[in-house]
Design a protein around this motif. Structure first.
Motif, PDB file in Angstrom:
ATOM      1  N   ARG A 163     -31.530  77.198 151.171  1.00  0.00           N
ATOM      2  CA  ARG A 163     -31.332  76.385 150.168  1.00  0.00           C
ATOM      3  C   ARG A 163     -32.585  76.257 149.166  1.00  0.00           C
ATOM      4  O   ARG A 163     -32.533  76.206 148.040  1.00  0.00           O
ATOM      5  CB  ARG A 163     -30.940  74.918 150.773  1.00  0.00           C
ATOM      6  N   THR A 164     -33.886  76.252 149.601  1.00  0.00           N
ATOM      7  CA  THR A 164     -34.923  76.219 148.934  1.00  0.00           C
ATOM      8  C   THR A 164     -35.944  77.046 149.835  1.00  0.00           C
ATOM      9  O   THR A 164     -35.883  77.286 151.171  1.00  0.00           O
ATOM     10  CB  THR A 164     -35.581  74.735 148.858  1.00  0.00           C
ATOM     11  N   PRO A 185     -34.176  81.992 147.483  1.00  0.00           N
ATOM     12  CA  PRO A 185     -34.027  80.552 147.844  1.00  0.00           C
ATOM     13  C   PRO A 185     -32.809  80.319 146.737  1.00  0.00           C
ATOM     14  O   PRO A 185     -32.784  80.597 145.660  1.00  0.00           O
ATOM     15  CB  PRO A 185     -35.427  80.040 147.243  1.00  0.00           C
ATOM     16  N   GLN A 186     -31.923  79.603 147.090  1.00  0.00           N
ATOM     17  CA  GLN A 186     -30.666  79.238 146.294  1.00  0.00           C
ATOM     18  C   GLN A 186     -30.950  78.479 145.167  1.00  0.00           C
ATOM     19  O   GLN A 186     -30.505  78.853 144.154  1.00  0.00           O
ATOM     20  CB  GLN A 186     -29.571  78.570 147.224  1.00  0.00           C
ATOM     21  N   ASP A 187     -31.985  77.646 145.166  1.00  0.00           N
ATOM     22  CA  ASP A 187     -32.225  76.695 143.933  1.00  0.00           C
ATOM     23  C   ASP A 187     -33.017  77.451 142.934  1.00  0.00           C
ATOM     24  O   ASP A 187     -33.164  77.039 141.709  1.00  0.00           O
ATOM     25  CB  ASP A 187     -32.888  75.367 144.579  1.00  0.00           C
ATOM     26  N   GLU A 188     -33.491  78.653 143.273  1.00  0.00           N
ATOM     27  CA  GLU A 188     -34.225  79.505 142.399  1.00  0.00           C
ATOM     28  C   GLU A 188     -33.230  80.715 141.623  1.00  0.00           C
ATOM     29  O   GLU A 188     -33.433  81.086 140.646  1.00  0.00           O
ATOM     30  CB  GLU A 188     -35.436  80.043 142.874  1.00  0.00           C
ATOM     31  N   GLY A 190     -29.797  81.244 143.221  1.00  0.00           N
ATOM     32  CA  GLY A 190     -28.533  81.506 143.421  1.00  0.00           C
ATOM     33  C   GLY A 190     -28.115  81.922 144.768  1.00  0.00           C
ATOM     34  O   GLY A 190     -29.133  82.153 145.639  1.00  0.00           O
TER      35      GLY A 190
END
Length: 335
Positions: A163-164, A185-188, A190
């Motif tokens: 996620r991060t 990282p998904q927040d950066e 996807g």
């Protein structure tokens, strides 16, 4: 890991003999606590007397016997060559069922904990080429696999999402492998790009994946056209039930004693067997850990686990008695 229907060409390779009624239980001491990522606690466990711990191979997990009725499974993520300790990593789940909170709050340095195992339902098979995929805390069984693939000189790479960046454990250890490892990282960035990774099907390549259910579902779809046995996946949680049969009562014959039991509609085989006084090892009661796998001598199981491959289901030689049932009226089990 309840019922699972894998797509064609997708199997879960397992390395544990079924029908065990006894297994090694140890009391270990928490030698060290570390936090390799936000919300993730890594525990180093040792024998209180300093003795060597049992051998294990990449992909193995063990049970933590936390208290009566509270048993949780965690992958070993240390170096199998180091018999002086075992390491596990536990994500604190909010909300959860109490296991991760107990580990984070109660297993302080010096605390004693009973463990059972190890067992391996996610064994790393020899191959010239590996594509590893990990999501979140699913990196834990992959770590020893990466180390083994590197030592063997295999062509390998790892796609690791979280996620991060702060929530992704063991990135410092993975940094040594350079561009063989891609962190997402998904927040950066996807979601993981599964359209391009693991690539085109190749007969010399094995894919190993561990992580949350949606990731494994997506990887199974991507690998549906790969050769049978290419994808090896481990689930921390059971899949949504996909079985097409309704529950009905049936008989179970315990071959070792000759006793016949009736399993009612809303009672599991495991509960019926235990109520009859037969000791059987079990752990997750969800069809994910493989502890209760039992040999089937006669009859056709109604498989509802998240471990067996399509080939193993068709063979009907064993079943997870915590969730699976009978397609007919009678099963004979090696119990």
């Amino acid at each position: 890991m309840t019922e699972q229907t894998l797509n064609r060409g997708v199997t879960t390779e397992r390395g544990q003999e079924p029908a065990a009624t006894a297994e090694l239980t140890l009391e270990l001491v928490v030698a060290q606590r570390q936090f390799p990522a936000r919300g993730v606690l890594a525990l180093t466990l040792r024998d209180p007397s300093g003795g060597e711990l049992p051998a294990w191979e990449p992909g193995a997990h063990m049970d933590l016997l936390l208290r009566e009725g509270l048993v949780r499974q965690y992958s070993l993520c240390s170096d199998p060559a180091d018999r002086s300790s075992w390491r596990i990593a536990v994500l604190r789940e909010e909300p959860g069922r109490g296991g991760s909170a107990h580990v984070h709050e109660q297993l302080t340095e010096g605390a004693r904990v009973r463990v059972r195992g190890p067992r391996n339902n996610f064994a790393l098979r020899p191959a010239p080429r590996y594509r590893f995929i990990a999501g979140g805390i699913g990196i834990t069984p992959i770590l020893p696999m990466v180390r083994a693939a590197e030592a063997a000189g295999a062509d390998w790479s790892l796609l690791y999402g979280g996620r991060t960046r702060a929530a992704m454990a063991f990135t410092d250890q993975l940094a040594r492998y350079g561009d063989r490892v891609r962190l997402v990282p998904q927040d950066e960035e996807g979601l993981l790009d599964l359209a391009s990774y693991p690539g085109e099907p190749r007969p010399d390549t094995l894919v190993y994946c561990c992580g949350p259910g949606p990731l494994l579902d997506a990887v199974e779809q991507v690998c549906a056209s790969w050769p049978p046995g290419s994808l090896n996946a481990e689930r921390f949680q059971p899949r949504s039930p996909l079985h097409d049969s309704a529950d009905h009562p049936f008989e179970v014959v315990l071959a070792r004693t000759g006793r016949t039991l009736t399993v009612p509609t809303h009672v599991s085989v495991l509960d019926a067997v235990r109520a009859a006084g037969t000791e059987v090892l079990f752990s997750c009661t969800e069809g994910t850990c493989g502890t209760c796998e039992t040999d089937v001598l006669e009859g056709t199981p109604d498989h509802r686990d998240s471990l067996l491959s399509e080939e193993e289901r068709a063979a009907g030689e064993s079943m997870m008695i915590c969730v699976s049932r009978c397609r007919g009226s009678r099963l004979v089990l090696d119990l």
